[in-house]
Design an enzyme around this catalytic site. Sequence first.
Site, PDB file in Angstrom:
ATOM      1  N   LYS A   1       0.858  -1.197   0.000  1.00  0.00           N
ATOM      2  CA  LYS A   1       0.000   0.000   0.000  1.00  0.00           C
ATOM      3  C   LYS A   1       0.892   1.243   0.000  1.00  0.00           C
ATOM      4  CE  LYS A   1      -4.309   1.247   2.323  1.00  0.00           C
ATOM      5  NZ  LYS A   1      -5.059   1.092   3.583  1.00  0.00           N
TER       6      LYS A   1
HETATM    7  O1  G3P Z   1      -7.630   1.933   5.440  1.00  0.00           O
HETATM    8  C1  G3P Z   1      -8.025   3.120   4.895  1.00  0.00           C
HETATM    9  C2  G3P Z   1      -9.391   3.634   5.287  1.00  0.00           C
HETATM   10  O2  G3P Z   1     -10.352   2.644   5.161  1.00  0.00           O
HETATM   11  C3  G3P Z   1      -9.444   4.433   6.558  1.00  0.00           C
HETATM   12  O3  G3P Z   1     -10.745   4.677   7.007  1.00  0.00           O
HETATM   13  O4  G3P Z   1     -12.303   5.343   8.808  1.00  0.00           O
HETATM   14  O5  G3P Z   1      -9.870   5.954   9.002  1.00  0.00           O
HETATM   15  O6  G3P Z   1     -11.356   7.102   7.350  1.00  0.00           O
HETATM   16  P1  G3P Z   1     -11.076   5.835   8.097  1.00  0.00           P
END
Ligand code: G3P
Length: 218
Positions: free
Chosen positions: A83
């Site tokens: 990633k």
């Molecule tokens: O892994 C990336 C993403 O899904 C992060 O989500 O909830 O931290 O905005 P969030």
Amino acid sequence: MKFFVDTADTAEIKSLAESGLLDGVTTNPSLIAKSGRKILEVIAEICAIVEGPVSAEVAATDYETMMREAAVLRKIAHNVCIKLPLTPDGLRACKALTNEGVQTNVTLCFSAAQALIAAKAGATFISPFVGRLDDIGQDGMELISEIVDIYGNYPALTTQVLVASVRNPIHVITAAKLGADVATLPPSVLRMLYHHPLTDKGLAAFLKDWQGTGQSIL
Ligand code: G3P
């Protein structure tokens, strides 16, 4: 549509893998920090549970160090997906890793233009963050619609749209209606997909009527 789970909690991953619904896992530095564990150890454990792609994120911001970190991460298991952040160095690393046959997930995507250049860099997955766009008053799902349309215009682009920063089942259903390839869900949202009050009510009624028959199938 594929379902990934967005967590580094291996107990959660084990339990969700048993559901048979899990196609992969995504992690990020914040999720690794939350686990309180060493990244190499956690990613190895996740890769042993799940056959599909397991995203492990580099922590460097320059191309050379990203490539060195990717070399360490990809050695963990065959299903590690590297990633990378959506920056010039991240996309340069994406292109180089793609050329070496490594799966990549380009993260922190917030615009269609970013998604287009990630696809040109050969990303296996592009991760647009819908919840974080909603949080600042923009329409996260509108971005998914734009990316799906743009990629659809160019069949040679093989990048899969991985809907990230998912906050609720409506995000999941909208992503599916738009034809997104993957959604990565927090475990709580994945569990929510099972529930409907009429299912609970109907099951309770069936069980009550069944008990009244005095029968047993076994
Ligand atoms: O892994 C990336 C993403 O899904 C992060 O989500 O909830 O931290 O905005 P969030």
